[in-house]
Design a protein around this motif. Structure first.
Motif: not given
Length: 503
Positions: A400-409
């Motif tokens: 989920d932390g990796e998904l959080a890094l992707l989310m703004p983009y």
């Protein structure tokens, strides 16, 4: 002394039969459906005694060597089933020969040493024992084995023919139990017991496998960039119970659409990925693999002008998934590093995809693997902390932390109307609580129910089964492809053709 050399050791035969009983015990107490289990156990016991008798008559040491092999096999089988719910059979052994097997299965290099130790201990104990011998008559052992085999197969066939509840469940619990294909069971009993209404899975699979998109030219009404994020082994159970484990994923409902309980079509990666990307059920997988021709979304979209790519924490060459489903794609594979480093590699490549100003449209698959057994980089066989619920929940947080890094983009592209983002899992996971660890073993909610999130869609109804995801994506592109996610079909994993189904 010559007579002693050709007779059975009571120690060896007692140990062998005790291990046979333990190996068969999961299927011995299942009500009426356990009847064939007892005959199967007696068949294996008689067969083991017969083989030991033959080997010992050839030479005493050959008999002792065979006893060591049998002991080791049953010990590994019992352990394998108790830990994973899988039997030690051709399917599980074939996993060892797949590319990246150690990483995918979670087996440490110490496992062969454990097997050798068990084999050596069996030989040592057998050679040291000098108990009174007993000699079996080969003809009686052979007759008993044939009789028990015939009865076990006959009773199973009758129970299956009449669809007695629990028959398949009991059959899956038994080691070394093989039955005719359901098609042949119907052919055998129908002339005597009346017509048998076959279902699609009782029929032999065809030698071709196609999807609507592979046989007709598609006209896409919309051509957004498409991002498909697949998180291996992420079951819904934990994030529903504790949304704080995956806050980014659980917040997708406010950003788009979120279905917290979608049914995976299977409990293993190659079947689930196949269905998600083609719309076909896993009973077509073997034929498609034999044909070795690319098919599915990646091929269709590439033919329609899409640039296609993938970022993989572990190579999706597993059982030729990539050959079938990703052949046209530019693939970025994390070759080294810890599991967290491999997942970060996927994130970095996916951010590059989201940031790039290359020619559109584009289709990108991001495959994360942290929640796959053994959940991180510790291997339970070597005494680490892998395989625990704590480790699994930590892996969920990491993904989920990796998904959080992707989310703004992702959000930026979605707001501009350029991106359709889909986040899901290939299958779920059993983590100790239901008695086993891993997947590919049982059609349970733990192994079959996964989340599905969509951003940038047109608010079409989300499919409640992976069988509808292929058609859903094409529908978002303006292609009319009929689909129906009910009835929900669940497929138990195997190498090429599912071992069983539920609906």
């Amino acid at each position: 002394m010559k007579e002693l050399h050709i007779r059975q050791s009571r120690f060896e035969i007692s140990v062998t039969w005790a291990l046979v009983l333990l190996a068969m015990s999961p299927g011995l107490f299942s009500g009426v459906t356990s009847s064939f289990s007892w005959f199967h156990m007696l068949f294996i016991a008689a067969l083991a005694a017969l083989l030991l008798e033959i080997a010992r008559r050839v030479h005493r040491l050959l008999g002792t060597f065979l006893f060591g092999l049998m002991t080791t096999f049953f010990l590994v089988e019992i352990t394998c089933y108790q830990v994973t719910g899988l039997h030690l059979n051709a399917f599980t052994l074939s996993l060892l020969f797949e590319r990246d097997a150690l990483a995918n299965i979670g087996i440490s290099l110490g496992l062969p040493g454990i097997v050798v130790l068990a084999f050596g201990a069996s030989l040592y104990l057998a050679l040291k024992r000098r108990q009174p011998p007993h000699r079996f008559r080969l003809r009686w052992l052979g007759a008993l084995a044939l009789l028990m085999f015939g009865l076990s197969q006959l009773i199973y066939g009758l129970l299956y023919f009449y669809a007695v509840p629990g028959t398949l469940e009991t059959q899956r619990k038994l080691a070394l139990f093989h039955t005719p294909h359901p098609y042949h069971i119907g052919k055998l009993f129908s002339p005597v017991l009346g017509p048998h209404e076959n279902h699609s899975f009782a029929l032999t699979t065809s030698d071709t496998a196609t999807t609507p998109g592979n046989t007709v030219e598609l006209t896409l009404q919309r051509k957004p960039d498409i991002l498909l994020i697949v998180m291996d082994s992420l079951r819904s159970k934990d994030i529903i119970r504790d949304p704080a484990l995956a806050p980014t994923l659980m917040n997708m409902g406010s950003r788009g659409q979120l279905l917290t309980a979608q049914y995976s079509v299977s409990n293993c990666t190659h079947f689930s990925m196949f269905t998600m990307m083609t719309g076909l059920l896993p009973n077509h997988y073997g034929a498609a693999r034999l044909n070795a021709e690319p098919l599915g979304l990646t091929t269709i979209l590439a033919q329609s002008g899409y640039q296609v790519s993938s970022a993989e924490a572990l190579s999706l060459n597993w059982y030729d998934i990539a050959q079938l489903l990703l052949t046209p794609a530019t693939r970025y594979i994390a070759e080294t590093g810890t599991m967290r480093e491999r997942d970060r590699f996927v994130t970095e490549r996916t951010i590059e995809f989201l940031q790039s100003q290359g020619q559109s449209p584009r289709f990108h698959v991001a495959y994360y693997n942290a929640a796959h057994f053994p959940y991180g980089d510790d291997l339970p066989i070597t005494g680490g902390k892998g395989g625990t619920l704590e480790g699994y929940e930590t892996a969920i947080k990491d993904m989920d932390g990796e998904l959080a890094l992707l989310m703004p983009y992702i959000e930026a592209q979605v707001k501009s109307g350029k991106l359709l983002a889909i986040i899901t899992a290939d299958h779920g996971e059993s983590v100790v609580g239901d008695g086993i660890v891993g997947h590919s073993s049982a059609l349970t909610n733990e192994q079959m129910i996964v989340p599905l999130g969509v951003m940038g869609g047109r608010k079409n109804e989300l499919p409640i089964s992976q069988t509808g995801l292929y058609s859903y994506i094409l529908g978002e592109l303006g292609v009319s492809v009929p689909w129906q996610s009910n009835p929900i079909i669940l497929s138990n994993c195997d190498k090429e053709v599912p071992r069983g189904f539920a609906s």
